[in-house]
Design an enzyme around this catalytic site. Structure first.
Site: not given
Length: 300
Positions: A37, A120, A138, A193, A200, A203, A209
């Site tokens: 991370e 985060y 994030d 995304c 898209c 997705c 959306c």
DNA sequence: TAACCGTGGAA
DNA sequence: TTTCCAAGGTT
């Protein structure tokens, strides 16, 4: 038969399409997840992969890293960027040993108190290493939620409390499912995304959306100032640290002078590195990575 | 809040 | 070539 939830759809997609990233493997330690991370902060996955492997091979536990020098941490960091993160990660290892017996803590407050761990990262470790239910927000998640739920093209530059609330409302009640959904949101933002050219067509939530429904309105007005790099103190710091990183022990001032012709800016950059604890002077005209060798003799 | 803090690859 | 941007944190 109820409608699938937003998190359910994205999680289902994630289970079938997630990248096989090593820090997602089930046997990975909380320490290894924490290291991933920190490395991933503002840094692409492809660049982190080899660095993460090498780092954990050398320092499999916080105790191992805590016993080594800051200079070695900076060297191992290589060219990942933002070398202060290497310093913070080592300080974090020291804190984990001193405060938590060498085990990465599993409480949000304790995680947040660690050096280099912010909103985060603390939530990411709590969710991905310990399976807790926290919104993990994030830049990817902000963008996904902003588009799919609010119907706006892009989120703000920084995470706000409202972002955490909006994301938390999307999470399943069951902790393990919530952690999975958080990983899924991030993956969707990273792979589908995306900031520039969203895909898209593949997705899992295209049908619902809000941004898609609005005709994918373009961002309005000027976005944030594009931050130049060439010619900045940042670049000079990078050049100076590059020399010090490759060297063993002290480097004569004269050699550092060669990386940048502007005396004023070079001196300012070097002073900044010292202020930040990355570099230390040795004698009158040499510098080295912090802790790279025995302490300089103190004149008496 | 906004500026600062690296680096390299893709568009 | 230039611009954008990539799992943020700190001050």
């Amino acid at each position: 038969m109820t409608e699938p939830t937003f998190a359910g759809l994205v999680s289902r997609w994630y289970e079938r399409n997630a990248r096989d990233l090593p820090w997602r493997h089930p046997d990975v330690s909380p320490w290894a997840i924490l290291v991933s991370e920190v490395m991933l902060q503002q840094t692409p996955v492809v660049r982190v992969l080899p660095a993460w492997q090498a780092w954990l091979a050398r320092w499999p536990t916080p105790a191992a890293l805590a016993q080594d020098t800051p200079a070695e941490a900076i060297r191992m960091w290589g060219r990942l960027g933002y070398p202060r993160r290497a310093l913070r990660l080592r300080e974090c290892a020291v804190a984990v040993v001193e405060r938590h017996g060498g085990q990465v803590p599993d409480h949000l407050e304790q995680l947040l108190a660690l050096p280099g761990v912010g909103t985060y990262t603390a939530r990411a470790v709590a969710a991905f290493a310990y399976g807790q239910r926290h919104p993990v927000v994030d830049t990817n998640v902000r963008r996904v939620v902003c588009r799919a739920i609010a119907g706006e093209p892009d989120a703000g530059p920084a995470t706000r409390p409202a972002d955490l609330v909006a994301t938390e409302e999307l999470l399943p009640v069951e902790p393990a499912s919530a952690a999975l959904a958080s990983a899924a949101f991030m993956e969707l933002g990273a792979v589908v995304c995306t900031a520039r050219s969203p895909r898209c067509g593949v997705c899992p939530v295209e049908a619902t959306c809000a941004w898609r429904a609005s005709g994918q309105v373009a961002p309005d007005g000027p976005t944030r100032r594009p931050q130049r790099y060439a010619g900045t103190d940042r670049q000079v710091r990078g050049l100076l640290l590059g020399v010090l990183r490759e060297a063993t022990g002290p480097v004569p001032h004269q050699r550092l002078d060669q990386v940048w012709s502007d005396d004023v800016q070079r001196a300012r950059a070097l002073a900044g590195l010292v202020t930040d604890g990355l570099v230390e002077p040795v004698g009158e005209n040499a510098f080295r990575l912090i802790g790279d060798g025995p302490p300089a003799p103190v004149p008496t």
